[in-house]
Structures are given as structure tokens and as C-alpha cells.
Design a protein around this motif. Structure first.
Motif, short mmCIF file in Angstrom:
data_model
loop_
_atom_site.label_atom_id
_atom_site.label_comp_id
_atom_site.label_asym_id
_atom_site.label_seq_id
_atom_site.Cartn_x
_atom_site.Cartn_y
_atom_site.Cartn_z
N HIS A 8 0.89 -1.16 0.00
CA HIS A 8 0.00 0.00 0.00
C HIS A 8 0.93 1.21 0.00
CE1 HIS A 8 -2.93 2.82 2.29
NE2 HIS A 8 -2.89 3.08 1.00
N THR A 10 1.59 5.00 -0.25
CA THR A 10 0.82 6.21 0.00
C THR A 10 1.35 7.40 -0.79
OG1 THR A 10 2.17 6.58 1.98
CG2 THR A 10 0.03 5.50 2.27
N GLU A 11 2.61 7.31 -1.21
CA GLU A 11 3.17 8.36 -2.05
C GLU A 11 4.27 7.75 -2.92
OE1 GLU A 11 5.73 12.48 -1.83
OE2 GLU A 11 4.68 11.83 -0.03
N TRP A 50 -9.98 6.03 0.63
CA TRP A 50 -8.77 5.35 0.20
C TRP A 50 -7.80 6.36 -0.38
CZ3 TRP A 50 -6.27 0.93 0.63
CH2 TRP A 50 -5.21 0.70 -0.23
N THR A 51 -6.56 6.24 0.01
CA THR A 51 -5.50 7.03 -0.62
C THR A 51 -4.37 6.09 -0.97
OG1 THR A 51 -4.45 7.53 1.50
CG2 THR A 51 -6.07 9.12 0.69
N GLY A 52 -3.69 6.40 -2.02
CA GLY A 52 -2.52 5.63 -2.36
C GLY A 52 -2.75 4.64 -3.49
N GLY A 87 5.12 3.87 2.15
CA GLY A 87 4.00 2.96 2.31
C GLY A 87 4.36 1.74 3.11
#
Length: 114
Positions: A8, A10-11, A50-52, A87
């Protein structure tokens, strides 16, 4: 039992490092039976936020996933991702085909609820 490597992110900071990582990862998966199941497609979020980016790679079993992650070939490209993305990365066993949701409950809790 199938096992999964799940990321996952995230950036992700796109650039030459990420390109080198993506160019190299397929060759690291092949010897261990790994294959992408999900790779960055945006999800259709039904609840929550949800992000990422989500990545899921399937392996024949958890041993294969561990050996892949620790392999010299993967470790050689890993810094290209780690230096350019934030992440969580995890390895997890799947469930057998006959798994039921209640299988995760302790027997005493299941008995008390009936």
C-alpha cells in the motif's frame, strides 16, 4: 496455499528510480512463481476513504514469497522503490478454498453467540 505480497504505497515519487524498479521487478518474480494480481488500478471505494496505490502479487505459498523478497535479485532493485515511495509492504498467507468467515472466531465466542 497461495500467499501474497501486498504493497500500500501512499506516495510514489515518479522518476528514474521508479522506472528502474519497474523494469526489474518482473524478472525477480518469475523464478518464485510470483505474478501481479493488482497493480495500481484505482479502486472503486464503497465505504471509507482510500488514498494511495495498491499492489498485490500472488505466490504459490508463503515460503516462495519470503524467498523472493529476500532474494539477491529483488534486494538489488528494492532501494529504487524504497527511496522513491512511502507505504507499507507485507507478506500474508491466503485462506483455503473452504474458509468461512467464522473460522477466525475463537470456539468459545462462537458457542456463546449461539
Amino acid at each position: 496455499m497461495t500467499a501474497y505480497a501486498i504493497g500500500h504505497l501512499t506516495e510514489v515519487r515518479m522518476g528514474p528510480g521508479v522506472v528502474r524498479y519497474l523494469e526489474g521487478i518482473d524478472a525477480t518474480l518469475a523464478p518464485f512463481g510470483g505474478r501481479f494480481i493488482i497493480h495500481g488500478e484505482p479502486p472503486e471505494v464503497k465505504e471509507g476513504r482510500w488514498t494511495g496505490t495498491l499492489i498485490v502479487i500472488a505466490f504459490p505459498d508463503i515460503a516462495a514469497a519470503r524467498v523472493w523478497y529476500d532474494s539477491p535479485a529483488y534486494q538489488a532493485i528494492l532501494p529504487h522503490r524504497a527511496d522513491n515511495a512511502d507505504g507499507v509492504i507485507m507478506l500474508v498467507d491466503g485462506t483455503p478454498a473452504d474458509h468461512k468467515a467464522t473460522d477466525v472466531l475463537p470456539p468459545e465466542l462462537l458457542a456463546a453467540a449461539r
